[in-house]
Design an enzyme around this catalytic site. Structure first.
Site, PDB file in Angstrom:
ATOM      1  N   GLN A  17       5.043  -8.742  -4.757  1.00  0.00           N
ATOM      2  CA  GLN A  17       3.993  -8.016  -4.087  1.00  0.00           C
ATOM      3  C   GLN A  17       3.112  -7.157  -4.608  1.00  0.00           C
ATOM      4  O   GLN A  17       3.469  -6.000  -5.000  1.00  0.00           O
ATOM      5  CB  GLN A  17       4.704  -7.324  -2.692  1.00  0.00           C
ATOM      6  CG  GLN A  17       3.891  -6.566  -1.513  1.00  0.00           C
ATOM      7  CD  GLN A  17       4.769  -6.158  -0.419  1.00  0.00           C
ATOM      8  OE1 GLN A  17       6.172  -6.218  -0.575  1.00  0.00           O
ATOM      9  NE2 GLN A  17       4.131  -5.443   0.111  1.00  0.00           N
ATOM     10  N   PHE A  18       2.019  -7.693  -5.081  1.00  0.00           N
ATOM     11  CA  PHE A  18       0.891  -6.795  -5.807  1.00  0.00           C
ATOM     12  C   PHE A  18       0.713  -5.521  -4.649  1.00  0.00           C
ATOM     13  O   PHE A  18      -0.039  -4.410  -5.459  1.00  0.00           O
ATOM     14  CB  PHE A  18      -0.279  -7.519  -6.225  1.00  0.00           C
ATOM     15  CG  PHE A  18      -1.272  -7.772  -4.965  1.00  0.00           C
ATOM     16  CD1 PHE A  18      -2.253  -6.929  -4.965  1.00  0.00           C
ATOM     17  CD2 PHE A  18      -1.118  -8.729  -4.280  1.00  0.00           C
ATOM     18  CE1 PHE A  18      -3.198  -7.341  -3.938  1.00  0.00           C
ATOM     19  CE2 PHE A  18      -2.203  -9.194  -3.337  1.00  0.00           C
ATOM     20  CZ  PHE A  18      -3.413  -8.352  -3.163  1.00  0.00           C
ATOM     21  N   THR A  19       0.499  -5.727  -3.511  1.00  0.00           N
ATOM     22  CA  THR A  19       0.212  -4.771  -2.700  1.00  0.00           C
ATOM     23  C   THR A  19       1.017  -3.127  -3.035  1.00  0.00           C
ATOM     24  O   THR A  19       0.492  -2.095  -2.602  1.00  0.00           O
ATOM     25  CB  THR A  19       0.176  -4.829  -1.248  1.00  0.00           C
ATOM     26  OG1 THR A  19       1.533  -5.417  -0.927  1.00  0.00           O
ATOM     27  CG2 THR A  19      -0.827  -5.978  -0.868  1.00  0.00           C
TER      28      THR A  19
END
Length: 84
Positions: A17-19
């Site tokens: 999850q890059f967020t």
């Protein structure tokens, strides 16, 4: 809370999850300039998955770069809220 995942027979789901690298310090939209480039992120995620599988055996994963909906039930003794 004092036992390891192997001791309790737990399972692990790793979801890229890059967020999580979002910078929300200013403006109305999060910035992702501090996140690793996608290929580096994929390699790092793969290293994490391989290390987890070496330690635990079966580890489920999400798909890197895919749109995923993940649902969970918090079934533990505590919830730790992290803020920066």
């Amino acid at each position: 809370m004092n036992l390891s995942m192997t001791q309790v027979g737990g399972q692990l789901l790793l979801v890229p999850q890059f967020t999580l690298a979002a910078d929300t310090a200013k403006g109305l939209r999060p910035g992702f300039s501090t996140a690793a480039p996608p290929e580096q992120g994929r390699r790092l995620f793969d290293v994490l998955v391989q290390a987890a599988r070496a330690e635990l055996g079966t580890v489920e994963t999400g798909l890197f770069g895919a749109h995923m909906q993940v649902s969970l039930t918090n079934d533990g003794p505590v919830t730790i809220w992290l803020e920066s």
